[in-house]
Design a protein around this motif. Structure first.
Motif, mmCIF file in Angstrom:
data_model
loop_
_atom_site.group_PDB
_atom_site.id
_atom_site.type_symbol
_atom_site.label_atom_id
_atom_site.label_comp_id
_atom_site.label_asym_id
_atom_site.label_seq_id
_atom_site.Cartn_x
_atom_site.Cartn_y
_atom_site.Cartn_z
ATOM 1 N N UNK A 45 47.692 44.091 43.692
ATOM 2 C CA UNK A 45 46.344 45.041 43.883
ATOM 3 C C UNK A 45 45.523 45.102 42.546
ATOM 4 N N UNK A 46 46.160 45.080 41.468
ATOM 5 C CA UNK A 46 45.564 44.901 40.200
ATOM 6 C C UNK A 46 44.653 43.634 40.071
ATOM 7 N N UNK A 47 45.404 42.576 40.309
ATOM 8 C CA UNK A 47 44.495 41.124 40.520
ATOM 9 C C UNK A 47 43.419 41.000 41.270
ATOM 10 N N UNK A 48 43.474 41.832 42.558
ATOM 11 C CA UNK A 48 42.295 41.833 43.414
ATOM 12 C C UNK A 48 41.258 42.619 42.831
ATOM 13 N N UNK A 49 41.676 43.937 42.633
ATOM 14 C CA UNK A 49 40.590 45.051 42.239
ATOM 15 C C UNK A 49 40.121 45.053 40.621
ATOM 16 N N UNK A 50 40.849 44.512 40.048
ATOM 17 C CA UNK A 50 40.461 44.336 38.702
ATOM 18 C C UNK A 50 40.095 42.888 38.055
ATOM 19 N N UNK A 51 40.167 42.063 38.677
ATOM 20 C CA UNK A 51 39.987 40.607 38.278
ATOM 21 C C UNK A 51 39.268 39.678 39.286
ATOM 22 N N UNK A 52 39.705 39.632 40.662
ATOM 23 C CA UNK A 52 39.036 38.866 41.427
ATOM 24 C C UNK A 52 37.766 39.300 41.796
ATOM 25 N N UNK A 53 37.651 40.396 42.280
ATOM 26 C CA UNK A 53 36.465 41.108 42.766
ATOM 27 C C UNK A 53 35.379 41.420 41.680
ATOM 28 N N UNK A 54 35.714 41.768 40.330
ATOM 29 C CA UNK A 54 34.774 41.918 39.521
ATOM 30 C C UNK A 54 34.075 40.671 39.184
ATOM 31 N N UNK A 55 34.859 39.599 39.119
ATOM 32 C CA UNK A 55 34.442 38.160 38.963
ATOM 33 C C UNK A 55 33.513 37.718 39.831
ATOM 34 N N UNK A 56 34.008 37.945 40.961
ATOM 35 C CA UNK A 56 33.042 37.496 42.353
ATOM 36 C C UNK A 56 31.813 38.355 41.948
ATOM 37 N N UNK A 57 31.728 39.603 41.626
ATOM 38 C CA UNK A 57 30.652 40.433 41.638
ATOM 39 C C UNK A 57 29.537 39.926 40.424
ATOM 40 N N UNK A 58 30.179 39.438 39.518
ATOM 41 C CA UNK A 58 29.444 38.835 38.457
ATOM 42 C C UNK A 58 28.637 37.524 38.845
ATOM 43 N N UNK A 59 29.031 37.050 39.730
ATOM 44 C CA UNK A 59 28.324 35.793 40.218
ATOM 45 C C UNK A 59 27.367 35.961 41.451
ATOM 46 N N UNK A 60 27.462 36.956 42.179
ATOM 47 C CA UNK A 60 26.926 37.176 43.433
ATOM 48 C C UNK A 60 26.250 38.603 43.621
ATOM 49 N N UNK A 61 26.479 38.838 44.767
ATOM 50 C CA UNK A 61 26.154 40.500 45.240
ATOM 51 C C UNK A 61 27.233 41.196 46.123
ATOM 52 N N UNK A 62 26.756 42.231 46.479
ATOM 53 C CA UNK A 62 27.686 43.188 47.213
ATOM 54 C C UNK A 62 27.894 42.628 48.851
ATOM 55 N N UNK A 63 26.981 41.957 49.174
ATOM 56 C CA UNK A 63 27.163 41.351 50.426
ATOM 57 C C UNK A 63 27.988 40.383 50.697
#
Length: 242
Positions: A45-63
């Protein structure tokens, strides 16, 4: 590439390392099993919500995040339809029968997205994300390997064979790690989708499989504490190494 191969190998073979205690044990209490599952859920859960998703958001958008997560959830849903969930405590026979093989296949299939998350994380290249996710997957693979090995030993499979089979269920992650890495480095703009896809797949496993399993035997409080412990362990690792 070399670091990705090493990281994926270490995280994958953590499954076999986790199975080693079956050389000495043939059983584990419900409480201990539930604690392991919940600890794993917290880490993922932590790896997904605090690492993978934030890093993806830095490079793209919500869509892009939404599309990636949705694809991860859809894939795991389809896998669940084709190869249903089985109870690892079930008793079947004294040999590696067809249903036992089906269970092993189901566990192996569920491991494939985890390898993908490792490969895509290394392809990100902008941080220590690859090593961090590989470590997180390794942490959750170890208790999984123990439970798989214990299940096989309880089917009267020889202990060394049980460890080898458990190791094999994790080793397939190296294949999808390589695929995820190569695709993300070749296809421009794929990394944030891949990170979100991996997060969606992991979150699906957490909520659909791990949390219900850890709360099914009357040890909800212990499992809840273990979940929070796993969450905090991963948050500390992200803070220190992320």
């Amino acid at each position: 590439m070399e670091s990705m191969l090493l990281g994926s190998a270490l995280s994958a073979f953590a499954t076999g390392a986790g199975a080693l205690p079956v050389l000495f044990l043939r059983s584990a209490t419900h409480r201990f099993r539930d604690i392991l599952l919940a600890l794993t859920a917290g880490i993922m859960m932590a790896a997904s919500t605090f690492s993978l998703i934030p890093q993806a958001l830095k490079q793209s958008d919500l869509m892009a995040i939404t599309i990636g997560i949705a694809l991860g959830v859809i894939l795991l849903t389809l896998i669940g339809k084709v190869i249903p969930h089985f109870d690892l405590e079930s008793k079947f026979s004294d040999k590696l029968d067809k249903r036992t093989i089906l269970i092993i296949a189901a566990i192996t299939m569920h491991n494939l997205p985890e390898g993908l998350s490792v490969g895509v994380s290394y392809a990100d290249g902008s941080s220590n994300l690859g090593g961090l996710i590989a470590f997180a997957i390794g942490l959750q693979n170890a208790p999984e390997g123990f439970l798989v090995g214990l299940f096989l030993v309880n089917q009267n499979i020889k202990r060394l064979a049980a460890i080898a089979i458990a190791t094999g269920t994790g080793a397939v992650e190296m294949i999808t790690a390589y695929i995820g890495y190569k695709l993300s480095t070749v296809v421009e703009g794929l990394v944030p989708y891949g990170l979100s896809f991996a997060a969606g797949a992991m979150l699906y496993i957490v909520y659909k499989e791990l949390i219900p399993e850890s709360h099914g035997d009357g040890h909800e409080t212990s499992a809840t504490y273990a979940f929070i412990a796993g969450l905090l362990i991963m948050i500390y690792l992200i803070h220190w190494f992320g």
